[in-house]
Design an enzyme around this catalytic site. Sequence first.
Site, PDB file in Angstrom:
ATOM      1  N   CYS A 114       0.532  -1.458  -0.084  1.00 60.96           N
ATOM      2  CA  CYS A 114       0.065  -0.241  -0.086  1.00 60.96           C
ATOM      3  C   CYS A 114       0.762   1.543   0.048  1.00 60.96           C
ATOM      4  O   CYS A 114       0.732   2.444  -0.355  1.00 60.96           O
ATOM      5  CB  CYS A 114      -0.977  -0.262   1.694  1.00 60.96           C
ATOM      6  SG  CYS A 114      -2.293  -1.774   1.038  1.00 60.96           S
ATOM      7  N   HIS A 254      -3.214   7.032   3.840  1.00 55.30           N
ATOM      8  CA  HIS A 254      -3.012   5.218   3.168  1.00 55.30           C
ATOM      9  C   HIS A 254      -4.453   5.181   3.968  1.00 55.30           C
ATOM     10  O   HIS A 254      -4.931   5.245   4.778  1.00 55.30           O
ATOM     11  CB  HIS A 254      -2.782   5.110   3.400  1.00 55.30           C
ATOM     12  CG  HIS A 254      -2.940   3.352   3.148  1.00 55.30           C
ATOM     13  ND1 HIS A 254      -3.682   3.305   1.564  1.00 55.30           N
ATOM     14  CD2 HIS A 254      -2.960   2.173   3.747  1.00 55.30           C
ATOM     15  CE1 HIS A 254      -3.783   1.727   1.282  1.00 55.30           C
ATOM     16  NE2 HIS A 254      -3.583   1.683   2.388  1.00 55.30           N
ATOM     17  N   ASN A 284     -10.071   0.077   1.211  1.00 57.51           N
ATOM     18  CA  ASN A 284      -8.759   0.202   0.982  1.00 57.51           C
ATOM     19  C   ASN A 284      -8.953  -0.131  -0.324  1.00 57.51           C
ATOM     20  O   ASN A 284      -8.596  -1.178  -0.361  1.00 57.51           O
ATOM     21  CB  ASN A 284      -7.870  -0.758   2.394  1.00 57.51           C
ATOM     22  CG  ASN A 284      -7.109  -1.056   2.051  1.00 57.51           C
ATOM     23  OD1 ASN A 284      -5.940  -0.190   1.060  1.00 57.51           O
ATOM     24  ND2 ASN A 284      -6.018  -1.233   2.953  1.00 57.51           N
TER      25      ASN A 284
HETATM   26  N1  ACO Z   1     -18.196  -9.076  11.131  1.00 62.53           N
HETATM   27  C1  ACO Z   1     -17.722  -9.373  11.524  1.00 62.53           C
HETATM   28  N2  ACO Z   1     -17.350 -10.044  12.692  1.00 62.53           N
HETATM   29  C2  ACO Z   1     -16.107  -9.296  12.296  1.00 62.53           C
HETATM   30  C3  ACO Z   1     -15.643  -9.159  11.418  1.00 62.53           C
HETATM   31  C4  ACO Z   1     -16.488  -8.828  10.251  1.00 62.53           C
HETATM   32  N3  ACO Z   1     -16.331  -9.010   9.034  1.00 62.53           N
HETATM   33  N4  ACO Z   1     -14.250  -9.606  10.947  1.00 62.53           N
HETATM   34  C5  ACO Z   1     -14.224  -9.966  11.944  1.00 62.53           C
HETATM   35  N5  ACO Z   1     -14.512 -10.379  12.972  1.00 62.53           N
HETATM   36  C6  ACO Z   1     -14.785 -10.389  14.358  1.00 62.53           C
HETATM   37  C7  ACO Z   1     -13.516 -11.567  14.995  1.00 62.53           C
HETATM   38  O1  ACO Z   1     -14.015 -12.915  13.917  1.00 62.53           O
HETATM   39  C8  ACO Z   1     -13.467 -11.423  16.131  1.00 62.53           C
HETATM   40  O2  ACO Z   1     -14.206 -12.474  16.615  1.00 62.53           O
HETATM   41  P1  ACO Z   1     -13.899 -12.820  17.992  1.00 62.53           P
HETATM   42  O3  ACO Z   1     -13.886 -11.977  19.331  1.00 62.53           O
HETATM   43  O4  ACO Z   1     -15.558 -13.759  18.001  1.00 62.53           O
HETATM   44  O5  ACO Z   1     -12.755 -13.818  18.016  1.00 62.53           O
HETATM   45  C9  ACO Z   1     -14.131 -10.181  16.582  1.00 62.53           C
HETATM   46  O6  ACO Z   1     -14.749  -9.186  15.097  1.00 62.53           O
HETATM   47  C10 ACO Z   1     -12.979  -9.078  17.000  1.00 62.53           C
HETATM   48  O7  ACO Z   1     -12.084  -9.158  15.540  1.00 62.53           O
HETATM   49  P2  ACO Z   1     -11.078  -8.361  16.068  1.00 62.53           P
HETATM   50  O8  ACO Z   1     -10.056  -8.986  14.448  1.00 62.53           O
HETATM   51  O9  ACO Z   1      -9.693  -8.200  17.072  1.00 62.53           O
HETATM   52  O10 ACO Z   1     -11.175  -6.655  15.562  1.00 62.53           O
HETATM   53  P3  ACO Z   1     -11.052  -5.490  15.417  1.00 62.53           P
HETATM   54  O11 ACO Z   1     -11.006  -4.864  15.863  1.00 62.53           O
HETATM   55  O12 ACO Z   1      -9.130  -5.423  15.751  1.00 62.53           O
HETATM   56  O13 ACO Z   1     -11.203  -5.057  13.831  1.00 62.53           O
HETATM   57  C11 ACO Z   1      -9.869  -5.191  11.437  1.00 62.53           C
HETATM   58  C12 ACO Z   1     -10.468  -5.838  12.700  1.00 62.53           C
HETATM   59  C13 ACO Z   1     -10.853  -3.882  11.019  1.00 62.53           C
HETATM   60  C14 ACO Z   1      -9.001  -5.857  10.178  1.00 62.53           C
HETATM   61  C15 ACO Z   1      -9.225  -4.079  12.291  1.00 62.53           C
HETATM   62  O14 ACO Z   1      -7.543  -5.365  12.746  1.00 62.53           O
HETATM   63  C16 ACO Z   1      -8.376  -2.858  11.361  1.00 62.53           C
HETATM   64  O15 ACO Z   1      -8.619  -2.310  10.871  1.00 62.53           O
HETATM   65  N6  ACO Z   1      -7.281  -3.628  11.062  1.00 62.53           N
HETATM   66  C17 ACO Z   1      -5.900  -2.695  10.187  1.00 62.53           C
HETATM   67  C18 ACO Z   1      -6.071  -3.426   9.294  1.00 62.53           C
HETATM   68  C19 ACO Z   1      -5.616  -3.225   7.518  1.00 62.53           C
HETATM   69  O16 ACO Z   1      -6.689  -2.327   7.785  1.00 62.53           O
HETATM   70  N7  ACO Z   1      -5.402  -3.341   6.563  1.00 62.53           N
HETATM   71  C20 ACO Z   1      -6.058  -2.912   5.490  1.00 62.53           C
HETATM   72  C21 ACO Z   1      -4.713  -3.689   4.408  1.00 62.53           C
HETATM   73  S1  ACO Z   1      -3.586  -3.280   5.037  1.00 62.53           S
HETATM   74  C22 ACO Z   1      -2.928  -2.116   4.728  1.00 62.53           C
HETATM   75  O17 ACO Z   1      -3.429  -1.367   3.979  1.00 62.53           O
HETATM   76  C23 ACO Z   1      -1.353  -1.741   4.559  1.00 62.53           C
END
Ligand code: ACO
Length: 380
Positions: A114, A254, A284
Amino acid sequence: MSSHAHVVGWGKYVPQRVLKNGELSELVDTSDEWIRTRTGIRERHLAEDGETTASMAFQAARQALEVAQLSPAQVDLIIVATATPDHLFPSTACLVQDMIGATRAAAFDLSAGCTGFIYGLSVAANMLSSGAYQTALVIGAETLSSITDWTDRSTCVLFGDGAGAVVIQMGENKGGVLAATLGSDGSGGDILWLPAGGSRMPTSQQTIDQRLHFIHMKGREVFRFAVKVIHEATCEVLQKAGYALSDLTLLIPHQANQRIIEAAARSLNLPLEMVYSNVEWYGNTSAASIPIALSEAVEKGRIQTGDLVVCVGFGAGLTWGAVAIRWTRPHSVPVSLSRRALRRLHYSLARFRSRLRRLLRGLFVIWIKNGWNGDQRRHE
Ligand code: ACO
């Protein structure tokens, strides 16, 4: 870095097809509410049949050249930043070179996840500053839908497709790309990766069965890393350029997640209005996200001549980087200014002509009268 590589054109392209959160909840166990509160994303655009990274890059590049009022033959260099090239080879940049007809251009792809567009802009500005080239097209383009696992709710809600492009060109005015900072940490490679399909794990029935040709991500670790490097890279690039945070007009990060954007704004102590965000509408789009946001910010009037803009990215590698840009024109007599000056000159001349006409008419009347009186006196 020489400070004379200016952004003279910009463009963006996103596919027509829109996938809303509600539709995703029919594919996987998720909800509009979860996606919006955790990511800020409402919808994303997805490539339609026949649309590829190269075809979207071409659309964005064509627009950028139009804004720059340049012909494809004037382009010396094309860099396409992408993690989803049309093929491993030939490069997507070569496909774009052919599509736009940039017959004089060198072309190559750049892989920095990215952060790719930031890397590309920095490389291009340096290649221009070296004197080797005059005009470069820097493109970020992605078809992430082709490597998204549509059965994995933790990743499939995040990504979208699209392309953004800028044209940079050397000019004598100060400003343009002022400074860049780039970083990497390969030890974090497995935080965000596409395991199979390369030389280490060539495609096999097993890699396909294990779904190893899709994005694998440790979301929370990416989140922490992102907030940290946005802060550090923004401060570092401003310092390199000789400015402070208080001089900044607009930060373009980003677009991965609204919560990352807000956390970075808090950590930099910047009001949210100074941090551009459109993740809500595109998701994204990886290397395309910053040039799409930059083009949109210019189109919406959020960036004006003289503004100081920082673009900052983070991504797979791990990589990160920032570029500081003084939004200036490359030449001291900009086209619109000279047009305005010509218009003013035209009106001044018109005014002068009408005054001269009035004066001559007046003189003529006086001369007629005096001549008439003189004749009368001679007759008497
Ligand atoms: N819908 C419903 N529930 C979900 C989903 C979804 N789409 N995705 C995950 N969950 C659940 C998980 O299974 C978990 O359940 P559990 O507690 O029963 O195990 C719960 O939600 C919490 O999951 P986390 O992964 O801890 O959720 P978090 O609050 O961290 O959010 C997210 C996840 C949105 C991916 C976050 O970590 C994030 O934004 N991280 C940054 C990563 C990013 O932006 N990457 C983009 C690509 S990388 C780049 O661009 C460089």
